[in-house]
Design an enzyme around this catalytic site. Sequence first.
Site, mmCIF file in Angstrom:
data_model
loop_
_atom_site.group_PDB
_atom_site.id
_atom_site.type_symbol
_atom_site.label_atom_id
_atom_site.label_comp_id
_atom_site.label_asym_id
_atom_site.label_seq_id
_atom_site.Cartn_x
_atom_site.Cartn_y
_atom_site.Cartn_z
ATOM 1 C CD GLU B 57 -2.680 1.104 2.637
ATOM 2 O OE1 GLU B 57 -2.725 0.049 3.312
ATOM 3 O OE2 GLU B 57 -3.242 2.155 2.985
ATOM 4 C CG ASP B 68 -2.464 9.058 8.011
ATOM 5 O OD1 ASP B 68 -2.513 7.820 8.168
ATOM 6 O OD2 ASP B 68 -2.498 9.608 6.899
#
Lengths: 402, 270
Positions: B57, B68
């Site tokens: 990924e 995040d």
Amino acid sequence: MTAQPGIGRFGDFGGRYVPEALIPALEQLDEVRRKAMVDPEFVGELDRLHRTYTGRPSIITEVPRFAEHCGGARVILKREDLNHTGSHKINNVLGQALLTKRMGKRRVIAETGAGQHGVATATAAALLGLECVVYMGKVDTERQALNVARMRLLGAEVVAVTNGSQTLKDAVNEALRDWVANVDDTHYVLGTVTGPYPFPEMVRDFHRVIGVEARAQVLDLVGRLPDAVIACVGGGSNAMGIFHRFLDDASVRLVGVEAGGDGVESGRHAARFSGGSRGVLHGAATYVLQDDDGQTIESHSVSAGLDYPSVGPEHAHLFEIGRAEYRSATDDEAMEAFRLLSRTEGILPAIESAHALAGAMELGRELGPDAVLLVSLSGRGDKDVHTAARWFGLLDDQAGMP
Amino acid sequence: MTAAAAPGRTLGSQILAGCREEGRAALIGYLPVGYPTVPESIAAMEALIEGGIDIVEVGVPYSDPLMDGPLIQRATERALDQGCQVDDVFTAVRAVADAGSTAYVMTYWNLVLRRGVERFAADLAGAGGSGLITPDLIPDEAGEWIEASDRHGLDRVFLIAPSSTRERLTVATAACRGFVYAASTMGVTGTRDSVGSAAAQVVEHAREVTDLPLCVGLGVSTRAQAAEVAGYADGVIVGSALVRALGEGGPAAVRALTAELAAGVREGRR
């Protein structure tokens, strides 16, 4: 597919660009606020709070001595600066805090730039017994230290955000991260007319009272509609609030004033409509300051409340269809308007609102003495005394000021 | 909705199908391009493959990464400070393909919009990538991407979360192709002491509405956690732990941790 294309859109703008995890909370919020807005009990309670706590209706004030600097046009201020907590922000916050109770949540979070929305949220949380956490960029906590203390006095926890540019946009990111993790018991009291649907529409509806009152007040005073309604635009909540009731009045120009910072040509500004382009930020498709890759460009303004690289999606729509026009005022122009209103009328405006006053000075000179201008004085300047005193060199030394 | 393309068309789908035939979960490893530099990030992705990763990924650094946690934020901020650009992503995707694996690109949506959805899709397909993972794009807003991914034969991976209702699970999984990204927890990326029971539940509920592989991410960092998740999911996605390993020990540490995690997914047979 059961998806509804175009949900929460203003033309091409708006929508919901957020993690899937937040969708159920946004759907719940939309359902609860739609029911509330037609529920006499909710509407009555909000109305009572505005009358007995906010201080609504806010008055209008004609300012003839200031108007001499606006080409002689008649200038009328809508005095949101006189609201409890010192700005229009309380209109939205009381509405969302009541919705928080309705949803059975016990905790609110908010982002803040200048601190006005944070102070308003902390105030509403104290009033209604909610736990409150306010995210604020570290740079902003330093330039608005007094508002940090104010929020803490009101019982809120203030978290200084140290990542990214350490300003308002990073505070929004951090608030969204908190919300994803705590959405079960937490409502995110978003402070302006952006973010994922239903925030832009809901926040506008809570501020719509500004324009509803002002339209009737101006008609009463002048006997006709104003030629233009002028408001500063950061995220754009006070502007949407005062514009909305005038949208169908085709003769009334709607003029938003963005922060021009050092000048749009300098690259150091927050003028999204002249210096930005279409994009997505913080959940909404709108106009964004961005580079060729789509990375957000940091905005610049003397006003922390306008220092934001994106703008509410309904403004983007009004811009595209030409119903509203957007100008910018530089730091210098805004501070000159700040000085003039203080000297000629005895009113210290918030530096954000001073951008709208600078817009009125420019537009008044264009339209001449027959024009009637309605200006949203969205907040008061107490929080800006230190910045302004420094700007004008009024401090004998740098000590002795708050 | 546009009719879904035939399953198994991308290399990513074929790898996932192969893992299913082996009776084990796939291991998917995330690293952002550009951290600590573009060449070193690509070397680290190659180390993932040497260590036994099934699928890479590739993260795209973004100025406002709201899904995040602090660890990946710091890494991607550093990548941006060093001048990492969206163009570099396709270089990384190509390198992953040349090393014998395939990449899914994890990107915030504005970066795709800015390049142009069609151009982004063409560049990704041209570099040998299998698809996009889009953490801030829900299917409801994805019309243009659904069309472009069909044109270019790319997979589209939307997220589901513990908060997802049955209706949202149905909407999201129906729009996915390749696999479904199941967030293990309500929160952002980062290592956690335990993966928690919500992950198993969201997988169980999603199985009722889709046959696609269900891959679990957020909070998986150790061999034991990989084994645990592999017991019920079709894929185990590891991010922050690999970014930390890269920061502390370079590509060698990435290779070593990947080998551990690869052993983990093989211990978690259902």
